[in-house]
Design an enzyme around this catalytic site. Structure first.
Site, PDB file in Angstrom:
ATOM      1  N   LYS A  34      35.077  72.958  -9.777  1.00 12.97           N
ATOM      2  CA  LYS A  34      35.589  74.103  -9.024  1.00 12.97           C
ATOM      3  C   LYS A  34      36.197  73.647  -7.702  1.00 12.97           C
ATOM      4  O   LYS A  34      36.009  72.510  -7.260  1.00 12.97           O
ATOM      5  CB  LYS A  34      34.473  75.117  -8.772  1.00 12.97           C
ATOM      6  CG  LYS A  34      33.323  74.597  -7.911  1.00 12.97           C
ATOM      7  CD  LYS A  34      32.225  75.649  -7.781  1.00 12.97           C
ATOM      8  CE  LYS A  34      31.072  75.126  -6.942  1.00 12.97           C
ATOM      9  NZ  LYS A  34      29.995  76.128  -6.787  1.00 12.97           N
ATOM     10  N   TYR A 256      44.197  70.884  24.005  1.00 10.87           N
ATOM     11  CA  TYR A 256      43.957  72.270  24.420  1.00 10.87           C
ATOM     12  C   TYR A 256      42.666  72.406  25.232  1.00 10.87           C
ATOM     13  O   TYR A 256      41.681  71.718  24.982  1.00 10.87           O
ATOM     14  CB  TYR A 256      43.861  73.175  23.190  1.00 10.87           C
ATOM     15  CG  TYR A 256      45.182  73.431  22.502  1.00 10.87           C
ATOM     16  CD1 TYR A 256      46.225  74.082  23.156  1.00 10.87           C
ATOM     17  CD2 TYR A 256      45.389  73.024  21.185  1.00 10.87           C
ATOM     18  CE1 TYR A 256      47.432  74.332  22.532  1.00 10.87           C
ATOM     19  CE2 TYR A 256      46.585  73.268  20.542  1.00 10.87           C
ATOM     20  CZ  TYR A 256      47.610  73.920  21.222  1.00 10.87           C
ATOM     21  OH  TYR A 256      48.809  74.158  20.587  1.00 10.87           O
ATOM     22  N   MET A 304      45.983  72.419  15.280  1.00 11.54           N
ATOM     23  CA  MET A 304      46.266  72.907  13.942  1.00 11.54           C
ATOM     24  C   MET A 304      46.800  71.796  13.040  1.00 11.54           C
ATOM     25  O   MET A 304      46.394  71.673  11.883  1.00 11.54           O
ATOM     26  CB  MET A 304      47.273  74.063  13.988  1.00 11.54           C
ATOM     27  CG  MET A 304      47.575  74.654  12.621  1.00 11.54           C
ATOM     28  SD  MET A 304      48.696  76.059  12.695  1.00 11.54           S
ATOM     29  CE  MET A 304      47.645  77.319  13.392  1.00 11.54           C
TER      30      MET A 304
END
Length: 364
Positions: A34, A256, A304
Site C-alpha cells: 500500500k 524562514y 517547501m
C-alpha cells in the site's frame, strides 16, 4: 534529474527471506504494498516481492490493486481498505479480494457478483481492539453464518490487526479474542478460511499469532520497528545534489523565521528538496544529510522545495551528491532516525515520498 530515489531490489529479496526464516514453513506471506509500496514504487516493488516468495499482495485501495493487474501481476491481491460499492464490479472483473467489515457491503457485493454471474472474493475483518475496521468479536459468528448464505461470495480469509504489538498484555488479549472467534467456528462446524493477524512487529514478537499467514508491510522494506533488530536491510535511498553554496558571517541567519544563527563564519549548501518533496518540516534544525560521506546538519527551517545544510569544514562543490536517506561512504542516515527526530514513524517518512520523484531500481 537532481532529486531521485534509488531502490535496492536485492534488499527486498533479502527481507522476504528473513521474514520466511521467522515463520513456520506452511505459513503464507501477504506482502503489503500500500501507499505506493511505502514510497518505493508500487508496480516494480510488488513484482520483485512477489517473485521473491510472497504468496499474496495487499493494497489499501482498489486503484492500487487494479494498477497491479494492469501491469500483468497475476498474484492474488487483497484490498485492505474501504471500497465504494459502486466500484465492486471492478473488483470482480479484475479478480481482486475485498475486505468486508459490514454486512451491507457483503450483500451488495454478492448482488453485483450474481448480476455478472461471477464469484466475488472477500476477506472478513474482525476488530479485536484496534477500533478501526472490523466486526466486533461478539458479532462475527452471526455475521459469518449470514455471509455464508449469500450466493456468489467466496470467503478467502479472516483477519484482525494489532493495536500495539509491543504491549504484550493487550496483544495477548487480542490474540485470545481471535482464538475465541475461531473456536466458536469449530463448535458450529463453520469452515475456517485463511487466518491472518501479524504484521511486521508481531511476526517477531508474537509467533503464536502467525496463524495461516502473516502480513508484513514495513518489514519488507527493511525496518522492523524493534530496537536491536538488524536482520533487515533498508531498500530505499533518497538523494539530491548541492545546487548553491553560500558564505555566511557570524550572527547572520539562514531560512524562514531566521531560526538558524551562525556562531561564526559558516559555509551553507542549498539542496533543492523540501517538505513538498516528502522531507518533513519537523526535521528543521535537527536532521543531518550526508555530503561526501560526512554528516551535515540542516541549517534553518525546511522550506517547501529546499533545505540548507551547514557544510563548514566539508570539502564539497556544486553538483556534489547529497544523501538524505541511505548510506554514503562510511556514513548512514536511516529513515528510522528521521522518524524519531520528526516524532513520527518510518511508515510516514517513506510513504510520503511523492510519486513525482523518479525511482531507479538496481540489484546491488
Amino acid at each position: 534529474m537532481v532529486n531521485k530515489i534509488e531502490v535496492d531490489l536485492n534488499a527486498l529479496t533479502h527481507n522476504v527471506a528473513i521474514i520466511k526464516k521467522h515463520i513456520y514453513p506452511e505459513t503464507k506471506i501477504i506482502g503489503v504494498v500500500k501507499a505506493n509500496a511505502y514510497g518505493h514504487g508500487l508496480v516494480e516493488t510488488a513484482r520483485v516481492i512477489w517473485t521473491s516468495g510472497v504468496d499474496i499482495l495487499a493494497t489499501a485501495t482498489l486503484e492500487e490493486a487494479i494498477a497491479l493487474r494492469v501491469s500483468r501481476i497475476k498474484a492474488p491481491i487483497l484490498v485492505l481498505g474501504y471500497v465504494e460499492p459502486s466500484e465492486f464490479w471492478k473488483a470482480i472483473d479484475f479478480d481482486i479480494t475485498l475486505t468486508i467489515f459490514d454486512f451491507e457491503s457483503a450483500y451488495k457485493l454478492a448482488r453485483e457478483a450474481k448480476k455478472q454471474n461471477r464469484w466475488a472474493r472477500i476477506d472478513v475483518a474482525v476488530d479485536t481492539g484496534m477500533n478501526r475496521y472490523g466486526f466486533p468479536t461478539y458479532e462475527v459468528l452471526d455475521i459469518f453464518q449470514k455471509i455464508y448464505k449469500l450466493e456468489h461470495l467466496k470467503i478467502e480469509g479472516i483477519h484482525s490487526h494489532f493495536a500495539d504489538p509491543e504491549d504484550k498484555e493487550f496483544s495477548r488479549n487480542q490474540i485470545k479474542q481471535m482464538q475465541n472467534v475461531l473456536f466458536s467456528f469449530q463448535q458450529m462446524k463453520i469452515p475456517i478460511p485463511m487466518v491472518h493477524m501479524a504484521a511486521t512487529k508481531a511476526i517477531f514478537l508474537h509467533p503464536e499469532a502467525q496463524f495461516d499467514a502473516v502480513r508484513p508491510g514495513i518489514g519488507l522494506y527493511g525496518y522492523s520497528g524493534i530496537e536491536g533488530n538488524s536482520e533487515l536491510k533498508p531498500a530505499l535511498e533518497l538523494k539530491s545534489q548541492i545546487v548553491a553554496l553560500r558564505r555566511v558571517g557570524k550572527d547572520e541567519t539562514v531560512g524562514y523565521q531566521r531560526t538558524y544563527v551562525a556562531k561564526g563564519p559558516r559555509k551553507i549548501a542549498v539542496i533543492p528538496l523540501g517538505y513538498a518533496d516528502g522531507y518533513p518540516r519537523a526535521l528543521s534544525n535537527k536532521a543531518s544529510v550526508l555530503v561526501n560521506g560526512t554528516r551535515a546538519k540542516i541549517a534553518g527551517i525546511v522550506s517547501m522545495n529546499a533545505i540548507m545544510v551547514d557544510v563548514t569544514g566539508i570539502k564539497c562543490s556544486l553538483n556534489d551528491e547529497v544523501v538524505l536517506i541511505g548510506g554514503q561512504g562510511n556514513g548512514m542516515v536511516n529513515a528510522d532516525e528521521l522518524a524519531k527526530l520528526a516524532q513520527s514513524n518510518v511508515c510516514e517518512i517513506l510513504s510520503r515520498l511523492p510519486r513525482e520523484i523518479p525511482r531507479e531500481y538496481h540489484f546491488k
